[in-house]
Design a protein around this motif. Structure first.
Motif, mmCIF file in Angstrom:
data_model
loop_
_atom_site.group_PDB
_atom_site.id
_atom_site.type_symbol
_atom_site.label_atom_id
_atom_site.label_comp_id
_atom_site.label_asym_id
_atom_site.label_seq_id
_atom_site.Cartn_x
_atom_site.Cartn_y
_atom_site.Cartn_z
ATOM 1 N N ILE A 1 -40.484 10.050 6.016
ATOM 2 C CA ILE A 1 -39.104 10.007 6.501
ATOM 3 C C ILE A 1 -38.499 11.399 6.488
ATOM 4 O O ILE A 1 -37.862 11.833 7.445
ATOM 5 N N VAL A 2 -38.702 12.134 5.400
ATOM 6 C CA VAL A 2 -38.165 13.494 5.273
ATOM 7 C C VAL A 2 -38.773 14.404 6.333
ATOM 8 O O VAL A 2 -38.079 15.224 6.941
ATOM 9 N N GLN B 1 -39.901 13.519 9.271
ATOM 10 C CA GLN B 1 -39.316 13.144 10.558
ATOM 11 C C GLN B 1 -37.913 13.720 10.695
ATOM 12 O O GLN B 1 -37.536 14.217 11.748
ATOM 13 N N GLN B 2 -37.139 13.657 9.614
ATOM 14 C CA GLN B 2 -35.789 14.201 9.654
ATOM 15 C C GLN B 2 -35.798 15.711 9.823
ATOM 16 O O GLN B 2 -34.977 16.263 10.536
ATOM 17 N N LEU C 1 -36.512 16.395 13.389
ATOM 18 C CA LEU C 1 -35.325 16.090 14.176
ATOM 19 C C LEU C 1 -34.293 17.212 14.021
ATOM 20 O O LEU C 1 -33.670 17.652 14.998
ATOM 21 N N SER C 2 -34.111 17.675 12.767
ATOM 22 C CA SER C 2 -33.169 18.765 12.505
ATOM 23 C C SER C 2 -33.575 20.033 13.228
ATOM 24 O O SER C 2 -32.750 20.754 13.789
#
Length: 158
Positions: A144-145, A147-148, A151-152
């Motif tokens: 999840i981290v 992916q974030q 995205l960031s």
């Protein structure tokens, strides 16, 4: 009847004889069994004691044992627990190539780099890592981290 302080007997277990075994008047029957366990490795739950056809099963019957009498101990030693066999060969980190180390560490590192006395914290982390549910949760959170972060990074390029 006057009580004796100590009686010396012969303990016979299988083919072995243990001479000069002392029965101490002040000890409990359980303590007597514990001393027999340390001598023969027969656990108290498996001990059956017989003297001249009479079973010795409590402190009262133990008091009636005469000096230099043979006590037969019947019972078997518990089987030794064998270590489980491994399905694959154990490979130590020191024996791995650099590529194998990187692959292993990328999945989930074993702990922290030791810095002084961080070995205590490191061993705690390694114990926690052995819990399958926690290991799965950490991997899921890591994805999840990542992916974030991706995205960031993409948003930052806009």
């Amino acid at each position: 009847q006057q009580l004796k302080q100590m009686v010396t007997v012969i303990i016979k277990h299988g083919k072995k004889k243990y001479r000069n075994f002392k029965i101490i008047e002040t000890e409990s029957f359980e303590e007597f069994q514990a001393r027999l366990f340390s001598l023969t490795q027969v656990p108290p739950s498996r001990q059956k004691l017989v003297q001249k056809g009479k079973r010795i099963q409590d402190k009262e019957s133990l008091r009636n044992v005469l000096n230099k009498t043979v006590i037969n101990l019947m019972g078997s030693v518990e089987k030794q627990i064998q270590a489980p066999t491994l399905d694959q060969q154990v490979q130590f980190v020191e024996d791995m190539t650099d590529a194998e180390k990187q692959e292993l560490m990328a999945i989930l590192p074993p702990g922290l780099q030791n810095l002084g006395n961080t070995c205590y914290l490191n061993s705690t982390l390694q114990c926690l890592k052995a819990i399958p549910e926690l290991k799965q949760a950490v991997k899921k959170q890591s994805q999840i981290v990542q992916q974030q972060a991706t995205l960031s990074a993409e948003l930052g390029q806009l």
